[in-house]
Design a protein around this motif. Sequence first.
Motif, PDB file in Angstrom:
ATOM      1  N   THR A 247      -4.604   9.550  -6.827  1.00 38.45           N
ATOM      2  CA  THR A 247      -3.416  10.829  -6.054  1.00 38.45           C
ATOM      3  C   THR A 247      -2.696  10.284  -4.856  1.00 38.45           C
ATOM      4  O   THR A 247      -1.988  10.754  -4.438  1.00 38.45           O
ATOM      5  CB  THR A 247      -4.449  11.514  -5.319  1.00 38.45           C
ATOM      6  OG1 THR A 247      -5.307  11.532  -4.462  1.00 38.45           O
ATOM      7  CG2 THR A 247      -5.114  12.543  -5.920  1.00 38.45           C
ATOM      8  N   SER A 248      -2.165   8.549  -5.507  1.00 39.27           N
ATOM      9  CA  SER A 248      -0.713   8.166  -4.403  1.00 39.27           C
ATOM     10  C   SER A 248      -0.417   7.528  -5.267  1.00 39.27           C
ATOM     11  O   SER A 248      -0.375   6.652  -5.601  1.00 39.27           O
ATOM     12  CB  SER A 248      -2.206   7.019  -3.144  1.00 39.27           C
ATOM     13  OG  SER A 248      -2.693   8.098  -2.864  1.00 39.27           O
TER      14      SER A 248
ATOM     15  N   LEU B 206       0.418   1.552  -2.338  1.00 35.63           N
ATOM     16  CA  LEU B 206      -0.510   2.350  -2.171  1.00 35.63           C
ATOM     17  C   LEU B 206      -1.556   2.300  -2.850  1.00 35.63           C
ATOM     18  O   LEU B 206      -2.464   1.612  -2.571  1.00 35.63           O
ATOM     19  CB  LEU B 206      -0.577   4.372  -2.008  1.00 35.63           C
ATOM     20  CG  LEU B 206      -0.087   4.001  -0.464  1.00 35.63           C
ATOM     21  CD1 LEU B 206       0.185   6.080  -0.674  1.00 35.63           C
ATOM     22  CD2 LEU B 206      -0.938   4.594   0.706  1.00 35.63           C
TER      23      LEU B 206
ATOM     24  N   SER C 251      -8.238   8.507  -4.086  1.00 34.48           N
ATOM     25  CA  SER C 251      -7.047   7.818  -3.193  1.00 34.48           C
ATOM     26  C   SER C 251      -6.271   7.251  -4.267  1.00 34.48           C
ATOM     27  O   SER C 251      -4.728   7.945  -3.917  1.00 34.48           O
ATOM     28  CB  SER C 251      -7.760   7.437  -1.622  1.00 34.48           C
ATOM     29  OG  SER C 251      -8.362   7.824  -0.805  1.00 34.48           O
TER      30      SER C 251
ATOM     31  N   TYR D  16      -5.397   0.220  -2.064  1.00 35.13           N
ATOM     32  CA  TYR D  16      -6.473   0.647  -1.963  1.00 35.13           C
ATOM     33  C   TYR D  16      -7.420   0.378  -3.171  1.00 35.13           C
ATOM     34  O   TYR D  16      -8.417  -0.358  -3.452  1.00 35.13           O
ATOM     35  CB  TYR D  16      -6.429   2.336  -3.038  1.00 35.13           C
ATOM     36  CG  TYR D  16      -6.253   3.105  -1.984  1.00 35.13           C
ATOM     37  CD1 TYR D  16      -7.240   3.688  -1.065  1.00 35.13           C
ATOM     38  CD2 TYR D  16      -4.815   4.315  -1.987  1.00 35.13           C
ATOM     39  CE1 TYR D  16      -6.444   4.154   0.187  1.00 35.13           C
ATOM     40  CE2 TYR D  16      -4.927   5.224  -1.468  1.00 35.13           C
ATOM     41  CZ  TYR D  16      -5.293   5.393   0.210  1.00 35.13           C
ATOM     42  OH  TYR D  16      -5.204   6.347   1.123  1.00 35.13           O
TER      43      TYR D  16
ATOM     44  N   ASN E 206      -0.537  14.972   0.449  1.00 30.71           N
ATOM     45  CA  ASN E 206      -2.220  13.996  -0.647  1.00 30.71           C
ATOM     46  C   ASN E 206      -2.057  12.967  -0.007  1.00 30.71           C
ATOM     47  O   ASN E 206      -3.560  12.081   0.550  1.00 30.71           O
ATOM     48  CB  ASN E 206      -1.430  13.975  -1.880  1.00 30.71           C
ATOM     49  CG  ASN E 206      -2.184  15.036  -2.774  1.00 30.71           C
ATOM     50  OD1 ASN E 206      -3.121  15.867  -2.168  1.00 30.71           O
ATOM     51  ND2 ASN E 206      -1.762  15.155  -3.953  1.00 30.71           N
ATOM     52  N   GLU E 207      -1.144  12.135   0.052  1.00 30.99           N
ATOM     53  CA  GLU E 207      -1.492  10.915   0.647  1.00 30.99           C
ATOM     54  C   GLU E 207      -1.601  10.418   1.877  1.00 30.99           C
ATOM     55  O   GLU E 207      -2.516  10.213   2.593  1.00 30.99           O
ATOM     56  CB  GLU E 207       0.362   9.811   0.259  1.00 30.99           C
ATOM     57  CG  GLU E 207       0.466  10.353  -1.110  1.00 30.99           C
ATOM     58  CD  GLU E 207       1.913   9.371  -1.568  1.00 30.99           C
ATOM     59  OE1 GLU E 207       2.062   8.615  -2.725  1.00 30.99           O
ATOM     60  OE2 GLU E 207       2.677   9.145  -0.791  1.00 30.99           O
TER      61      GLU E 207
ATOM     62  N   ARG F 108       2.649   6.146  -5.228  1.00 32.63           N
ATOM     63  CA  ARG F 108       3.503   4.559  -4.642  1.00 32.63           C
ATOM     64  C   ARG F 108       2.332   3.248  -4.990  1.00 32.63           C
ATOM     65  O   ARG F 108       1.306   3.545  -4.982  1.00 32.63           O
ATOM     66  CB  ARG F 108       3.759   4.902  -2.724  1.00 32.63           C
ATOM     67  CG  ARG F 108       4.840   5.511  -2.989  1.00 32.63           C
ATOM     68  CD  ARG F 108       5.508   5.248  -0.736  1.00 32.63           C
ATOM     69  NE  ARG F 108       4.448   4.448  -0.215  1.00 32.63           N
ATOM     70  CZ  ARG F 108       5.017   4.258   0.901  1.00 32.63           C
ATOM     71  NH1 ARG F 108       5.750   5.935   1.699  1.00 32.63           N
ATOM     72  NH2 ARG F 108       4.555   3.687   1.264  1.00 32.63           N
TER      73      ARG F 108
ATOM     74  N   LEU G 287       5.802   9.272   2.945  1.00 28.99           N
ATOM     75  CA  LEU G 287       4.232   9.894   2.067  1.00 28.99           C
ATOM     76  C   LEU G 287       4.360  10.885   1.715  1.00 28.99           C
ATOM     77  O   LEU G 287       4.650  12.189   2.639  1.00 28.99           O
ATOM     78  CB  LEU G 287       2.965   9.554   3.149  1.00 28.99           C
ATOM     79  CG  LEU G 287       3.316   7.955   3.580  1.00 28.99           C
ATOM     80  CD1 LEU G 287       2.135   7.723   4.981  1.00 28.99           C
ATOM     81  CD2 LEU G 287       2.379   6.773   2.215  1.00 28.99           C
TER      82      LEU G 287
END
Length: 332
Positions: free
Chosen positions: A283-284, A289, A280, A293, A181-182, A286, A178
């Motif tokens: 800015t993730s 992720l 979230s 979300y 940020n994550e 992956r 990760l």
Amino acid sequence: MTHHPKLTSSELAVLWGAYQNSSLIVCTVSYFLKTVEDEEVRSLLKYTSGLAIEHVEILKEIFKEENHPIPMGFTEQDVNLNADRLFTDTFMLFYLSNVGSMGLNSYGISLPSSSRKVIRDYFSKCLSSAIELYNRVTDVMQEKGVYVRSPHIPYPEQVEFVHKQHFLAGWFGNQRPLTSNEINFLFNNLQRNVLGMGMLTGFSQVTNSAKVSKYFTRGAEIAKHHCAVFSKFLDESNILTPMSSDNLPTSSKQAPFSDKLMMYHTAGVQAAGIGFYGMSLATSPRRDLAASYTRLMAEAGEYTEDGANIMIENGWMEQPPTAPNRKDLARG
């Protein structure tokens, strides 16, 4: 000639929302002040109460000057100051920290949504107050040893750039660790859900409505599930996540708040949570992720809609300022 335009729709929206939230905080904190034990926490509650009461009075004056109906919001009818202690002092600290954090977010949106100078001045002052509250609460939490820091990771030894598409992968094969940020968003979302789980558990045991109690219990289970999802991502990257263990309510069965207030409070927390999930997601990088979300946002959205239906059925949902229905007007 004096140029004095009416409030814009954006200004009406943020002022109306600010009144609802400030009047809710007045009621909530007035009850906390009756049950708090620690004097430093009491001092923070008094500071928060003073800010909220001042905000309500300023907002009332703005609405009066515009000949705009003053919203109902929440009043002394929505709080029972004689109810037994439902939440611990530690919970109150985390609650105040969240009030400061959400204030920074909501007032940061409200300020650029405002055109009139007096409204901009008001939200500028609100932002300063939210900063002051958050810093005060954080200092006390650290002094008392209950502040939970986000996880530590080693500093990078040099600047690096991404050169492979694997940086975006996440479902199959070896997953990259990760990013900071994550981790930041996973940790903060985890913390907010822990607080929400404690709040909803308390609400579920004091309401007299079986349907509303079931709704709060379901919300606490959803928060618990979301905590498990965020913890899993952190665990898979060997990220340790210390948690507070004193956010659960007491065994009191006396309701300190009206069902209307508790339902609105729940709706507000859910709306903020969905907003944080959106940030979230953005800015993730992956994919796994992002997919999680998206799924959690949908689950929270469905829960929020069910809550709105309960509020409408019971006449608890106050309608915000709304544009006229031109089709109905045209029909005469």
